[in-house]
Design an enzyme around this catalytic site. Structure first.
Site, PDB file in Angstrom:
ATOM      1  N   ASP A   1       0.820  -1.204   0.000  1.00  0.00           N
ATOM      2  CA  ASP A   1       0.000   0.000   0.000  1.00  0.00           C
ATOM      3  C   ASP A   1       0.862   1.266   0.000  1.00  0.00           C
ATOM      4  O   ASP A   1       2.007   1.248   0.450  1.00  0.00           O
ATOM      5  CB  ASP A   1      -0.881  -0.031   1.262  1.00  0.00           C
TER       6      ASP A   1
ATOM      7  N   GLU B   1       1.261  -0.174  -4.843  1.00  0.00           N
ATOM      8  CA  GLU B   1       0.237   0.773  -5.264  1.00  0.00           C
ATOM      9  C   GLU B   1       0.851   2.155  -5.448  1.00  0.00           C
ATOM     10  O   GLU B   1       1.235   2.817  -4.486  1.00  0.00           O
ATOM     11  CB  GLU B   1      -0.880   0.853  -4.214  1.00  0.00           C
TER      12      GLU B   1
END
Length: 315
Positions: free
Chosen positions: A88, A112
Protein backbone atom coordinates in the site's frame (compact mmCIF):
# COMPACT_ATOMS: atom_id res chain seq x y z
CA UNK A 1 -1.33 -12.65 -1.39
CA UNK A 2 -1.63 -10.22 1.49
CA UNK A 3 -2.14 -6.46 1.43
CA UNK A 4 0.43 -4.79 3.71
CA UNK A 5 1.09 -1.25 4.93
CA UNK A 6 4.49 0.05 6.02
CA UNK A 7 3.88 3.76 5.53
CA UNK A 8 1.61 4.60 8.46
CA UNK A 9 -0.24 3.47 11.56
CA UNK A 10 -3.98 3.81 12.07
CA UNK A 11 -4.25 6.66 14.56
CA UNK A 12 -5.18 10.18 13.46
CA UNK A 13 -3.59 11.92 16.44
CA UNK A 14 -0.26 12.15 18.25
CA UNK A 15 -1.11 9.68 21.00
CA UNK A 16 1.31 6.93 20.03
CA UNK A 17 1.01 4.99 23.28
CA UNK A 18 -1.76 2.91 21.73
CA UNK A 19 0.52 1.72 18.91
CA UNK A 20 2.57 -1.45 19.04
CA UNK A 21 5.50 -1.57 18.58
CA UNK A 22 5.87 2.01 17.33
CA UNK A 23 4.74 3.79 20.51
CA UNK A 24 7.02 6.83 20.66
CA UNK A 25 6.93 10.18 18.84
CA UNK A 26 10.50 9.60 17.59
CA UNK A 27 9.13 6.78 15.41
CA UNK A 28 7.09 9.24 13.36
CA UNK A 29 7.55 12.27 11.15
CA UNK A 30 6.47 15.64 12.50
CA UNK A 31 2.87 16.60 11.79
CA UNK A 32 2.14 17.92 8.32
CA UNK A 33 -0.45 16.78 5.79
CA UNK A 34 -0.05 15.82 2.13
CA UNK A 35 -2.13 18.14 -0.05
CA UNK A 36 -3.76 17.42 -3.38
CA UNK A 37 -1.28 19.80 -5.00
CA UNK A 38 1.60 17.80 -3.52
CA UNK A 39 0.32 14.72 -5.34
CA UNK A 40 -0.41 16.64 -8.54
CA UNK A 41 3.05 18.21 -8.61
CA UNK A 42 4.88 15.13 -7.30
CA UNK A 43 6.28 17.04 -4.33
CA UNK A 44 8.20 14.06 -2.98
CA UNK A 45 9.40 15.71 0.20
CA UNK A 46 5.86 16.28 1.43
CA UNK A 47 4.54 13.02 -0.03
CA UNK A 48 7.19 11.03 1.86
CA UNK A 49 7.26 13.00 5.09
CA UNK A 50 3.71 14.19 5.71
CA UNK A 51 0.50 12.45 6.70
CA UNK A 52 -1.84 10.79 4.23
CA UNK A 53 -5.43 11.41 5.39
CA UNK A 54 -3.98 12.42 8.81
CA UNK A 55 -2.64 8.87 9.45
CA UNK A 56 0.44 8.70 11.70
CA UNK A 57 3.40 8.67 9.29
CA UNK A 58 6.21 6.27 10.20
CA UNK A 59 9.82 7.44 9.97
CA UNK A 60 11.45 4.70 7.89
CA UNK A 61 14.79 6.53 7.97
CA UNK A 62 14.98 5.75 11.69
CA UNK A 63 17.18 2.65 11.94
CA UNK A 64 15.02 0.93 14.55
CA UNK A 65 11.77 1.61 12.69
CA UNK A 66 13.30 0.30 9.46
CA UNK A 67 14.82 -2.85 10.97
CA UNK A 68 11.56 -3.61 12.79
CA UNK A 69 9.52 -3.32 9.60
CA UNK A 70 12.00 -5.48 7.67
CA UNK A 71 11.93 -8.19 10.35
CA UNK A 72 8.15 -8.01 10.54
CA UNK A 73 7.60 -8.59 6.81
CA UNK A 74 10.15 -11.42 6.70
CA UNK A 75 8.45 -13.18 9.62
CA UNK A 76 4.93 -12.53 8.30
CA UNK A 77 5.74 -14.17 4.96
CA UNK A 78 7.54 -17.08 6.61
CA UNK A 79 5.00 -17.79 9.35
CA UNK A 80 1.96 -17.77 7.09
CA UNK A 81 3.51 -19.15 3.87
CA UNK A 82 2.50 -16.05 1.92
CA UNK A 83 3.09 -16.15 -1.85
CA UNK A 84 3.09 -12.43 -2.60
CA UNK A 85 2.46 -8.94 -1.28
CA UNK A 86 0.35 -6.03 -2.42
CA UNK A 87 2.11 -3.01 -0.91
CA UNK A 88 0.00 0.00 0.00
CA UNK A 89 0.88 3.70 -0.42
CA UNK A 90 4.20 3.22 -2.18
CA UNK A 91 5.06 6.85 -3.17
CA UNK A 92 4.71 7.91 0.47
CA UNK A 93 7.94 6.06 1.38
CA UNK A 94 11.43 6.41 -0.19
CA UNK A 95 12.26 3.93 -2.95
CA UNK A 96 15.40 2.77 -1.15
CA UNK A 97 13.29 1.44 1.72
CA UNK A 98 11.01 -0.51 -0.63
CA UNK A 99 14.00 -2.23 -2.21
CA UNK A 100 15.07 -3.54 1.21
CA UNK A 101 11.47 -4.35 2.16
CA UNK A 102 10.90 -6.38 -1.03
CA UNK A 103 14.18 -8.23 -0.61
CA UNK A 104 13.38 -9.00 3.02
CA UNK A 105 9.99 -10.45 2.06
CA UNK A 106 11.52 -12.86 -0.44
CA UNK A 107 8.30 -13.06 -2.49
CA UNK A 108 6.62 -11.30 -5.41
CA UNK A 109 5.78 -7.70 -4.53
CA UNK A 110 3.40 -5.36 -6.33
CA UNK A 111 3.00 -1.79 -5.13
CA UNK A 112 0.24 0.77 -5.26
CA UNK A 113 1.36 3.94 -7.03
CA UNK A 114 -1.94 5.79 -7.36
CA UNK A 115 -0.96 7.89 -10.38
CA UNK A 116 -1.58 7.78 -14.12
CA UNK A 117 1.75 9.37 -15.09
CA UNK A 118 3.86 6.63 -16.69
CA UNK A 119 7.13 8.45 -16.12
CA UNK A 120 6.32 8.72 -12.41
CA UNK A 121 4.91 5.21 -11.96
CA UNK A 122 7.76 3.54 -13.86
CA UNK A 123 10.24 5.00 -11.38
CA UNK A 124 9.02 2.54 -8.74
CA UNK A 125 9.35 -0.65 -10.82
CA UNK A 126 12.95 -1.07 -9.74
CA UNK A 127 12.09 -0.91 -6.04
CA UNK A 128 9.79 -3.94 -6.15
CA UNK A 129 8.78 -6.57 -8.69
CA UNK A 130 5.86 -4.59 -10.11
CA UNK A 131 3.29 -1.89 -9.56
CA UNK A 132 -0.45 -1.71 -10.00
CA UNK A 133 -0.95 -0.50 -13.56
CA UNK A 134 -2.81 2.73 -12.89
CA UNK A 135 -1.90 4.04 -16.36
CA UNK A 136 -3.89 1.07 -17.76
CA UNK A 137 -6.74 1.92 -15.41
CA UNK A 138 -6.94 5.56 -16.51
CA UNK A 139 -5.90 5.27 -20.15
CA UNK A 140 -7.63 2.08 -21.31
CA UNK A 141 -10.78 2.57 -19.27
CA UNK A 142 -11.14 6.13 -20.54
CA UNK A 143 -10.64 5.05 -24.16
CA UNK A 144 -13.30 2.35 -24.01
CA UNK A 145 -15.95 3.96 -21.81
CA UNK A 146 -15.69 7.36 -23.47
CA UNK A 147 -15.55 5.86 -26.97
CA UNK A 148 -12.28 7.50 -27.94
CA UNK A 149 -10.41 6.25 -31.00
CA UNK A 150 -8.96 2.78 -30.52
CA UNK A 151 -5.66 4.17 -31.79
CA UNK A 152 -5.36 5.32 -28.18
CA UNK A 153 -4.71 1.70 -27.21
CA UNK A 154 -1.77 1.53 -29.61
CA UNK A 155 -0.56 4.82 -28.15
CA UNK A 156 -0.88 3.38 -24.64
CA UNK A 157 1.66 0.63 -25.37
CA UNK A 158 3.94 2.94 -27.34
CA UNK A 159 3.96 5.41 -24.45
CA UNK A 160 4.82 2.70 -21.92
CA UNK A 161 7.75 1.66 -24.13
CA UNK A 162 9.25 5.15 -23.66
CA UNK A 163 9.35 4.77 -19.88
CA UNK A 164 9.90 1.10 -19.09
CA UNK A 165 11.63 -2.02 -20.31
CA UNK A 166 8.64 -3.70 -21.96
CA UNK A 167 9.51 -7.05 -20.34
CA UNK A 168 8.49 -5.42 -17.03
CA UNK A 169 4.95 -5.02 -18.39
CA UNK A 170 4.52 -8.78 -17.88
CA UNK A 171 4.50 -8.22 -14.12
CA UNK A 172 2.32 -5.12 -13.82
CA UNK A 173 -1.22 -5.56 -12.46
CA UNK A 174 -3.94 -4.62 -14.98
CA UNK A 175 -7.36 -3.68 -13.62
CA UNK A 176 -10.58 -1.87 -14.60
CA UNK A 177 -11.95 -1.26 -11.09
CA UNK A 178 -10.64 -1.29 -7.52
CA UNK A 179 -11.57 -0.43 -3.95
CA UNK A 180 -10.21 3.13 -4.07
CA UNK A 181 -12.09 4.41 -7.11
CA UNK A 182 -15.73 4.65 -8.14
CA UNK A 183 -16.72 1.66 -10.24
CA UNK A 184 -16.85 2.45 -13.95
CA UNK A 185 -20.43 1.21 -14.09
CA UNK A 186 -21.34 4.12 -11.78
CA UNK A 187 -20.46 6.58 -14.54
CA UNK A 188 -23.23 8.32 -16.48
CA UNK A 189 -24.49 6.60 -19.61
CA UNK A 190 -26.89 4.02 -20.97
CA UNK A 191 -26.78 0.95 -18.72
CA UNK A 192 -26.69 -1.68 -21.49
CA UNK A 193 -23.94 0.23 -23.29
CA UNK A 194 -21.86 0.50 -20.10
CA UNK A 195 -22.17 -3.25 -19.54
CA UNK A 196 -20.60 -3.85 -22.96
CA UNK A 197 -17.75 -1.42 -22.27
CA UNK A 198 -17.32 -3.18 -18.93
CA UNK A 199 -16.80 -6.46 -20.79
CA UNK A 200 -14.38 -4.91 -23.27
CA UNK A 201 -12.22 -3.42 -20.53
CA UNK A 202 -12.09 -6.68 -18.60
CA UNK A 203 -11.36 -8.68 -21.74
CA UNK A 204 -8.33 -6.49 -22.25
CA UNK A 205 -7.25 -6.62 -18.59
CA UNK A 206 -7.46 -10.42 -18.65
CA UNK A 207 -5.58 -10.91 -21.93
CA UNK A 208 -3.20 -7.97 -22.37
CA UNK A 209 0.43 -8.17 -21.30
CA UNK A 210 0.47 -7.99 -17.51
CA UNK A 211 -1.14 -9.78 -14.57
CA UNK A 212 -4.95 -9.43 -14.50
CA UNK A 213 -6.72 -8.23 -11.37
CA UNK A 214 -10.52 -8.45 -11.16
CA UNK A 215 -12.17 -6.48 -8.37
CA UNK A 216 -14.92 -8.49 -6.67
CA UNK A 217 -18.41 -7.52 -7.80
CA UNK A 218 -17.33 -6.75 -11.36
CA UNK A 219 -18.86 -10.13 -12.26
CA UNK A 220 -22.14 -9.00 -10.63
CA UNK A 221 -22.20 -5.64 -12.46
CA UNK A 222 -21.83 -3.75 -9.17
CA UNK A 223 -22.02 -0.01 -9.86
CA UNK A 224 -21.12 1.69 -6.58
CA UNK A 225 -19.66 5.19 -6.58
CA UNK A 226 -16.75 6.52 -4.54
CA UNK A 227 -15.57 4.75 -1.39
CA UNK A 228 -17.40 3.39 0.60
CA UNK A 229 -20.15 2.89 -2.01
CA UNK A 230 -17.80 0.84 -4.21
CA UNK A 231 -17.38 -1.78 -1.45
CA UNK A 232 -20.75 -3.44 -1.75
CA UNK A 233 -21.69 -6.63 0.11
CA UNK A 234 -21.04 -9.67 -2.10
CA UNK A 235 -21.95 -12.74 -0.10
CA UNK A 236 -25.72 -12.40 -0.28
CA UNK A 237 -25.47 -11.24 -3.89
CA UNK A 238 -23.15 -13.84 -5.42
CA UNK A 239 -24.66 -15.15 -8.66
CA UNK A 240 -22.40 -17.44 -10.69
CA UNK A 241 -24.88 -17.45 -13.57
CA UNK A 242 -24.57 -13.80 -14.61
CA UNK A 243 -23.31 -13.35 -18.16
CA UNK A 244 -20.38 -11.31 -16.81
CA UNK A 245 -19.39 -14.11 -14.41
CA UNK A 246 -19.50 -16.58 -17.33
CA UNK A 247 -17.60 -14.12 -19.52
CA UNK A 248 -14.70 -13.84 -17.05
CA UNK A 249 -14.73 -17.57 -16.37
CA UNK A 250 -14.51 -18.35 -20.10
CA UNK A 251 -11.57 -16.02 -20.69
CA UNK A 252 -9.78 -17.33 -17.58
CA UNK A 253 -10.16 -20.91 -18.76
CA UNK A 254 -8.78 -20.16 -22.22
CA UNK A 255 -5.91 -17.90 -21.09
CA UNK A 256 -4.77 -20.78 -18.87
CA UNK A 257 -5.24 -23.34 -21.64
CA UNK A 258 -3.08 -21.30 -24.03
CA UNK A 259 -0.71 -20.05 -21.30
CA UNK A 260 -0.79 -16.64 -22.93
CA UNK A 261 1.59 -15.18 -20.30
CA UNK A 262 4.41 -17.09 -22.00
CA UNK A 263 3.92 -15.09 -25.22
CA UNK A 264 4.70 -11.54 -26.23
CA UNK A 265 1.85 -9.33 -27.37
CA UNK A 266 1.70 -8.48 -31.08
CA UNK A 267 -0.62 -5.85 -32.50
CA UNK A 268 -2.61 -7.27 -35.44
CA UNK A 269 -4.96 -4.46 -36.47
CA UNK A 270 -6.08 -1.04 -35.29
CA UNK A 271 -8.39 1.73 -36.50
CA UNK A 272 -10.77 4.20 -34.87
CA UNK A 273 -13.28 1.52 -33.76
CA UNK A 274 -11.32 -1.74 -33.63
CA UNK A 275 -8.18 -3.07 -31.94
CA UNK A 276 -6.70 -6.54 -32.19
CA UNK A 277 -3.63 -8.29 -30.79
CA UNK A 278 -2.37 -11.83 -30.27
CA UNK A 279 -0.54 -13.77 -27.58
CA UNK A 280 0.74 -16.88 -29.30
CA UNK A 281 -2.27 -18.58 -30.91
CA UNK A 282 -4.68 -16.50 -28.83
CA UNK A 283 -6.25 -13.66 -30.83
CA UNK A 284 -8.11 -10.81 -29.12
CA UNK A 285 -10.49 -8.49 -30.98
CA UNK A 286 -11.94 -5.41 -29.25
CA UNK A 287 -14.27 -2.59 -30.28
CA UNK A 288 -15.44 0.64 -28.71
CA UNK A 289 -18.91 0.29 -30.26
CA UNK A 290 -21.78 -0.61 -27.92
CA UNK A 291 -24.34 -1.30 -30.65
CA UNK A 292 -24.34 -2.72 -34.16
CA UNK A 293 -22.11 -5.25 -35.87
CA UNK A 294 -18.55 -4.51 -36.91
CA UNK A 295 -16.62 -6.33 -39.67
CA UNK A 296 -12.89 -6.19 -40.26
CA UNK A 297 -10.54 -8.19 -42.47
CA UNK A 298 -7.48 -9.03 -40.38
CA UNK A 299 -4.83 -10.44 -42.70
CA UNK A 300 -1.90 -10.12 -40.30
CA UNK A 301 -2.64 -12.86 -37.76
CA UNK A 302 -0.95 -15.84 -36.02
CA UNK A 303 -2.81 -18.58 -37.91
CA UNK A 304 -1.89 -20.71 -40.92
CA UNK A 305 -3.96 -21.53 -44.00
CA UNK A 306 -6.43 -24.31 -43.24
CA UNK A 307 -6.13 -23.98 -39.46
CA UNK A 308 -9.43 -24.19 -37.57
CA UNK A 309 -10.03 -21.19 -35.33
CA UNK A 310 -12.56 -21.26 -32.49
CA UNK A 311 -14.52 -18.37 -30.99
CA UNK A 312 -14.28 -19.05 -27.26
CA UNK A 313 -17.69 -17.43 -26.67
CA UNK A 314 -19.46 -19.71 -29.14
CA UNK A 315 -19.52 -23.29 -27.86
Amino acid sequence: MVDVVANHMGNLNTDYSQNNPFNHASHYHDWCEISSSDFANHNQHNIENCRLAKLADLKQEDSWVKSTLLSWIKNLVSNYKIDGLRIDTVPEVPKSFWSEFSNSSGVYTIGEVFDGDMSYVSGYTGSMDAVLNYPFFFWVRDTIFNQKEMYNLRNYYNEWAKHIDTTKLFYLGNFCDNHDNARTLSWNGVWEDKKKYHKTCHAMALTSIGIPIVYYGAEQYFAGGNDPHNREILWRNLNTNTDMYQFIETINKERKKHEIWKHVQIERYVDTQFFSYSRGQFLVCLTNLATGIIHRSVTYHPFTTGQVVCNIFNS
